[in-house]
Design a protein around this motif. Structure first.
Motif, PDB file in Angstrom:
ATOM      1  N   GLY A  10       2.498   4.681   3.693  1.00 31.42           N
ATOM      2  CA  GLY A  10       3.120   3.767   4.644  1.00 31.42           C
ATOM      3  C   GLY A  10       3.751   2.572   3.961  1.00 31.42           C
ATOM      4  O   GLY A  10       3.372   2.173   2.849  1.00 31.42           O
ATOM      5  N   ALA A  11       4.732   1.981   4.624  1.00 34.23           N
ATOM      6  CA  ALA A  11       5.438   0.828   4.076  1.00 34.23           C
ATOM      7  C   ALA A  11       4.475  -0.303   3.754  1.00 34.23           C
ATOM      8  O   ALA A  11       3.543  -0.585   4.514  1.00 34.23           O
ATOM      9  CB  ALA A  11       6.500   0.355   5.076  1.00 34.23           C
ATOM     10  N   ASN A  12       4.692  -0.931   2.596  1.00 32.78           N
ATOM     11  CA  ASN A  12       3.932  -2.097   2.133  1.00 32.78           C
ATOM     12  C   ASN A  12       2.465  -1.805   1.851  1.00 32.78           C
ATOM     13  O   ASN A  12       1.672  -2.734   1.694  1.00 32.78           O
ATOM     14  CB  ASN A  12       4.045  -3.251   3.134  1.00 32.78           C
ATOM     15  CG  ASN A  12       5.444  -3.828   3.187  1.00 32.78           C
ATOM     16  OD1 ASN A  12       6.079  -4.042   2.164  1.00 32.78           O
ATOM     17  ND2 ASN A  12       5.942  -4.074   4.389  1.00 32.78           N
ATOM     18  N   SER A  13       2.092  -0.547   1.751  1.00 33.30           N
ATOM     19  CA  SER A  13       0.722  -0.207   1.378  1.00 33.30           C
ATOM     20  C   SER A  13       0.527  -0.417  -0.122  1.00 33.30           C
ATOM     21  O   SER A  13       1.478  -0.378  -0.898  1.00 33.30           O
ATOM     22  CB  SER A  13       0.414   1.254   1.731  1.00 33.30           C
ATOM     23  OG  SER A  13       0.548   1.480   3.113  1.00 33.30           O
ATOM     24  N   VAL A  14      -0.724  -0.643  -0.505  1.00 33.71           N
ATOM     25  CA  VAL A  14      -1.082  -0.746  -1.914  1.00 33.71           C
ATOM     26  C   VAL A  14      -2.121   0.338  -2.193  1.00 33.71           C
ATOM     27  O   VAL A  14      -3.260   0.256  -1.733  1.00 33.71           O
ATOM     28  CB  VAL A  14      -1.646  -2.131  -2.270  1.00 33.71           C
ATOM     29  CG1 VAL A  14      -2.059  -2.171  -3.736  1.00 33.71           C
ATOM     30  CG2 VAL A  14      -0.620  -3.221  -1.975  1.00 33.71           C
ATOM     31  N   VAL A  15      -1.716   1.352  -2.933  1.00 36.23           N
ATOM     32  CA  VAL A  15      -2.559   2.528  -3.157  1.00 36.23           C
ATOM     33  C   VAL A  15      -3.151   2.454  -4.561  1.00 36.23           C
ATOM     34  O   VAL A  15      -2.419   2.361  -5.550  1.00 36.23           O
ATOM     35  CB  VAL A  15      -1.745   3.823  -2.986  1.00 36.23           C
ATOM     36  CG1 VAL A  15      -2.655   5.042  -3.123  1.00 36.23           C
ATOM     37  CG2 VAL A  15      -1.045   3.841  -1.636  1.00 36.23           C
ATOM     38  N   VAL A  16      -4.476   2.509  -4.640  1.00 32.74           N
ATOM     39  CA  VAL A  16      -5.158   2.423  -5.934  1.00 32.74           C
ATOM     40  C   VAL A  16      -6.149   3.565  -6.123  1.00 32.74           C
ATOM     41  O   VAL A  16      -6.880   3.587  -7.120  1.00 32.74           O
ATOM     42  CB  VAL A  16      -5.882   1.066  -6.090  1.00 32.74           C
ATOM     43  CG1 VAL A  16      -4.876  -0.066  -6.157  1.00 32.74           C
ATOM     44  CG2 VAL A  16      -6.857   0.830  -4.939  1.00 32.74           C
ATOM     45  N   GLN A  17      -6.202   4.513  -5.179  1.00 37.24           N
ATOM     46  CA  GLN A  17      -7.081   5.667  -5.286  1.00 37.24           C
ATOM     47  C   GLN A  17      -6.301   6.936  -4.953  1.00 37.24           C
ATOM     48  O   GLN A  17      -5.263   6.887  -4.298  1.00 37.24           O
ATOM     49  CB  GLN A  17      -8.281   5.530  -4.337  1.00 37.24           C
ATOM     50  CG  GLN A  17      -9.207   4.377  -4.685  1.00 37.24           C
ATOM     51  CD  GLN A  17     -10.399   4.291  -3.750  1.00 37.24           C
ATOM     52  OE1 GLN A  17     -10.350   4.785  -2.622  1.00 37.24           O
ATOM     53  NE2 GLN A  17     -11.462   3.661  -4.198  1.00 37.24           N
ATOM     54  N   ASP A  18      -6.831   8.067  -5.400  1.00 35.14           N
ATOM     55  CA  ASP A  18      -6.174   9.352  -5.159  1.00 35.14           C
ATOM     56  C   ASP A  18      -5.980   9.595  -3.660  1.00 35.14           C
ATOM     57  O   ASP A  18      -6.809   9.204  -2.829  1.00 35.14           O
ATOM     58  CB  ASP A  18      -7.000  10.488  -5.752  1.00 35.14           C
ATOM     59  CG  ASP A  18      -7.011  10.472  -7.273  1.00 35.14           C
ATOM     60  OD1 ASP A  18      -6.154   9.780  -7.860  1.00 35.14           O
ATOM     61  OD2 ASP A  18      -7.881  11.132  -7.871  1.00 35.14           O
ATOM     62  N   ILE A  41      -3.792  -2.290   2.866  1.00 37.29           N
ATOM     63  CA  ILE A  41      -4.053  -2.963   1.595  1.00 37.29           C
ATOM     64  C   ILE A  41      -5.551  -3.253   1.525  1.00 37.29           C
ATOM     65  O   ILE A  41      -6.052  -4.089   2.276  1.00 37.29           O
ATOM     66  CB  ILE A  41      -3.275  -4.281   1.475  1.00 37.29           C
ATOM     67  CG1 ILE A  41      -1.765  -4.035   1.639  1.00 37.29           C
ATOM     68  CG2 ILE A  41      -3.559  -4.955   0.143  1.00 37.29           C
ATOM     69  CD1 ILE A  41      -0.948  -5.300   1.636  1.00 37.29           C
ATOM     70  N   PRO A  42      -6.302  -2.598   0.650  1.00 32.08           N
ATOM     71  CA  PRO A  42      -5.880  -1.448  -0.147  1.00 32.08           C
ATOM     72  C   PRO A  42      -5.668  -0.219   0.743  1.00 32.08           C
ATOM     73  O   PRO A  42      -6.156  -0.181   1.875  1.00 32.08           O
ATOM     74  CB  PRO A  42      -7.045  -1.248  -1.117  1.00 32.08           C
ATOM     75  CG  PRO A  42      -8.228  -1.760  -0.362  1.00 32.08           C
ATOM     76  CD  PRO A  42      -7.725  -2.936   0.443  1.00 32.08           C
ATOM     77  N   LEU A  87       6.454  11.256   0.223  1.00 31.21           N
ATOM     78  CA  LEU A  87       7.364  10.247   0.744  1.00 31.21           C
ATOM     79  C   LEU A  87       6.660   8.892   0.688  1.00 31.21           C
ATOM     80  O   LEU A  87       5.537   8.757   1.171  1.00 31.21           O
ATOM     81  CB  LEU A  87       7.785  10.561   2.172  1.00 31.21           C
ATOM     82  CG  LEU A  87       8.828   9.612   2.785  1.00 31.21           C
ATOM     83  CD1 LEU A  87       9.782  10.387   3.692  1.00 31.21           C
ATOM     84  CD2 LEU A  87       8.170   8.492   3.582  1.00 31.21           C
ATOM     85  N   VAL A  88       7.324   7.906   0.089  1.00 30.67           N
ATOM     86  CA  VAL A  88       6.734   6.578  -0.076  1.00 30.67           C
ATOM     87  C   VAL A  88       7.591   5.567   0.672  1.00 30.67           C
ATOM     88  O   VAL A  88       8.780   5.413   0.393  1.00 30.67           O
ATOM     89  CB  VAL A  88       6.630   6.189  -1.564  1.00 30.67           C
ATOM     90  CG1 VAL A  88       5.910   4.848  -1.707  1.00 30.67           C
ATOM     91  CG2 VAL A  88       5.898   7.275  -2.351  1.00 30.67           C
ATOM     92  N   GLY A  89       6.988   4.865   1.631  1.00 31.12           N
ATOM     93  CA  GLY A  89       7.700   3.913   2.462  1.00 31.12           C
ATOM     94  C   GLY A  89       8.090   2.646   1.726  1.00 31.12           C
ATOM     95  O   GLY A  89       7.603   2.353   0.625  1.00 31.12           O
ATOM     96  N   ALA A  90       8.952   1.873   2.355  1.00 36.38           N
ATOM     97  CA  ALA A  90       9.517   0.672   1.737  1.00 36.38           C
ATOM     98  C   ALA A  90       8.429  -0.317   1.351  1.00 36.38           C
ATOM     99  O   ALA A  90       7.511  -0.594   2.119  1.00 36.38           O
ATOM    100  CB  ALA A  90      10.495   0.018   2.711  1.00 36.38           C
ATOM    101  N   GLY A  91       8.545  -0.850   0.144  1.00 39.01           N
ATOM    102  CA  GLY A  91       7.657  -1.910  -0.309  1.00 39.01           C
ATOM    103  C   GLY A  91       6.285  -1.460  -0.759  1.00 39.01           C
ATOM    104  O   GLY A  91       5.459  -2.290  -1.136  1.00 39.01           O
TER     105      GLY A  91
END
Length: 265
Positions: free
Chosen positions: A147-155, A165-166, A127-131
């Protein structure tokens, strides 16, 4: 699975994850996320059959109608749901498992101009939150939540929650109650890792100050001067800081001081 069977599954899962859905006709005519995934199913078949331009053209038309951009080359499993269906982007090499839910504003993007795998993989039940933005050829484990508005760059490991963020993987003790269909929709129940870290630091500082006072290096209660003029205006100050209202209420009467008053200009 046939195209019609996939469409039926995509429509049926809406009723499992959106309490506002009432009738199949309503879902078919008013849900842009459903329009986008139905168009993708057809475009993906054209893409795999070698009809690349018709597939891209159909995706372009679907984007204009639904405001959802799904590349026909992406791989998407069964019972995929995009809630609200606005400003979602799914890249060409993205891979999405079964029973995945995206909210509006989600991007599954690439981080390279090189051909090959450059978009994320979302395993079953994610499940991926908004933004939220999930970038690069990373893997989000099964039943994980972003979570909403998170920026995921790792596994992200299976069953974990990532926020910030990150994005940082955090533990969730009580968050998440699966609904009767087994889909965890409580994506708003996430901890605050930054606030927790600050709270731990404040507790450690308070403990060190007490040790210094106990050793006779400074007069008892002298450290309270540092809190003069403070105006606690958040839960961390009130509950974790030794100058906060909660800490002051627990102090012995001999050491208790008046709560600081806000400084006004």
């Amino acid at each position: 699975m046939s195209l019609l069977a996939q469409w039926r599954e995509d429509i049926r899962c809406v009723f499992e994850r959106d309490p506002a859905a009432r009738t199949t006709f309503e879902v078919l005519t008013t849900y842009p996320g459903v329009h986008a995934i139905m168009s993708y199913r057809l475009a993906n078949r054209l893409w795999r059959a070698g009809w690349r331009y018709p597939a891209r053209l159909l995706s372009f038309v679907a984007r204009m109608l639904s405001n959802v951009d799904i590349h026909p080359g992406a791989t998407i499993g069964e019972r995929f749901f995009i809630d609200h269906g606005a400003c979602v982007v799914i890249g060409e090499t993205a891979e999405i498992g079964n029973d995945v839910t995206l909210y509006h504003g989600v991007t599954l993007g690439g981080t390279s101009w090189n051909k090959g795998k450059r978009h994320p993989t979302l395993n079953d039940g994610v499940l991926v939150g908004a933004g939220a933005k999930i970038l690069g050829p990373i893997t989000v484990g099964a039943n994980a939540r972003v979570g909403a508005n998170s920026v995921v760059v790792q596994d992200v490991p299976d069953g974990c929650t990532v926020v910030g963020i990150p994005g940082k993987v955090v533990k969730v003790r009580e968050a998440g109650r699966p609904n009767p269909y087994g889909i965890d929709l409580d994506h708003h129940l996430i901890p605050d890792p930054v606030g927790k870290a600050i709270g731990c630091l404040l507790e450690r500082i308070d403990a060190l100050e007490k040790k210094v006072e106990a050793g006779g290096l400074v007069a008892a209660g002298s450290q309270q001067q540092f809190y003069q003029g403070c105006a606690p205006d958040n839960s961390i100050c009130e509950s974790d800081c030794s100058g906060g209202a909660n800490a002051l209420a627990q102090q012995p009467s001999g050491r208790r001081r008046a709560a600081p008053t806000p400084v006004t200009e």
